[in-house]
Design an enzyme around this catalytic site. Structure first.
Site, PDB file in Angstrom:
ATOM      1  N   GLU A  34       0.803  -1.225   0.000  1.00  0.00           N
ATOM      2  CA  GLU A  34       0.000   0.000   0.000  1.00  0.00           C
ATOM      3  C   GLU A  34       0.836   1.274   0.000  1.00  0.00           C
ATOM      4  OE1 GLU A  34      -3.172  -0.073   2.862  1.00  0.00           O
ATOM      5  OE2 GLU A  34      -4.027  -1.897   1.991  1.00  0.00           O
ATOM      6  N   CYS A  35       2.109   1.149  -0.278  1.00  0.00           N
ATOM      7  CA  CYS A  35       3.001   2.306  -0.351  1.00  0.00           C
ATOM      8  C   CYS A  35       2.822   3.000  -1.701  1.00  0.00           C
ATOM      9  CB  CYS A  35       4.447   1.835  -0.191  1.00  0.00           C
ATOM     10  SG  CYS A  35       5.686   3.155  -0.306  1.00  0.00           S
ATOM     11  N   GLY A  36       2.974   4.296  -1.714  1.00  0.00           N
ATOM     12  CA  GLY A  36       2.905   5.044  -2.958  1.00  0.00           C
ATOM     13  C   GLY A  36       4.001   4.667  -3.942  1.00  0.00           C
ATOM     14  N   LEU A  37       5.031   3.981  -3.462  1.00  0.00           N
ATOM     15  CA  LEU A  37       6.135   3.546  -4.321  1.00  0.00           C
ATOM     16  C   LEU A  37       5.959   2.112  -4.808  1.00  0.00           C
ATOM     17  CD1 LEU A  37       9.089   5.036  -2.218  1.00  0.00           C
ATOM     18  CD2 LEU A  37       8.006   6.020  -4.250  1.00  0.00           C
ATOM     19  N   ALA A  38       4.820   1.492  -4.512  1.00  0.00           N
ATOM     20  CA  ALA A  38       4.601   0.078  -4.876  1.00  0.00           C
ATOM     21  C   ALA A  38       4.720  -0.164  -6.378  1.00  0.00           C
ATOM     22  CB  ALA A  38       3.244  -0.402  -4.367  1.00  0.00           C
TER      23      ALA A  38
END
Length: 158
Positions: A34-38
């Protein structure tokens, strides 16, 4: 000292020794679904796919240590990564990467890179064929920007 002395659990809870990867160039990454960097998972998979036949592998270590961005467990993580980003590289059990409860592998990775704690998800460690750290890359360094370093590491024999 190298990463080969560490044991880790796979995403399906089988304990293995990292010595199974001896002689390969590795990119160890702490991941979070769920990270913006996924979206980096896609680039990591591309690197894995493009260079696995030359002795390279990405190793993903999910971590929920940063703002609870990995709420999934085990096979849920694997299914998400495969479905959303086509991930086929090895994923391991969810771990802590900082502090007293950090996995011993991450204690080693941090201590061997000047003791700077992991600031966020998708911090990357490039490991040479000898099991030693070549370079550490921050979260914002995209997989594409690491490709030249991987190619160079692959051209070096043990």
């Amino acid at each position: 000292m190298s990463i080969y002395k560490f044991n880790v659990k796979t995403i399906d809870q089988k304990e293995i020794s990292l010595s199974e990867y001896q002689g390969k160039v590795l990119l160890i990454v702490n991941t979070a679904s769920e990270c913006g960097l996924a979206s980096q998972l896609e680039g990591l998979q591309e690197l894995h796919q493009n260079y696995q036949d030359k002795g390279f592998s990405v190793l993903g270590f999910p971590s929920n240590q940063f703002m609870n961005q990995e709420p999934l467990e085990g096979q849920e993580i694997a299914a998400f990564c495969a479905t959303q980003y086509g991930v086929e590289f090895p994923l391991f059990d969810k771990i802590m990467v900082n502090g007293e409860t950090a996995h011993p592998l991450y204690h080693y990775l941090v201590n061997e890179t000047k003791g700077k704690k992991i600031k966020w998800n998708y911090t990357k460690f490039l490991i040479g064929r000898d099991g030693e750290i070549i370079e550490r890359f921050g979260s914002l360094t995209t997989p594409e920007k690491i490709e030249d370093s991987i190619v160079e590491a692959l051209s070096t024999s043990v």
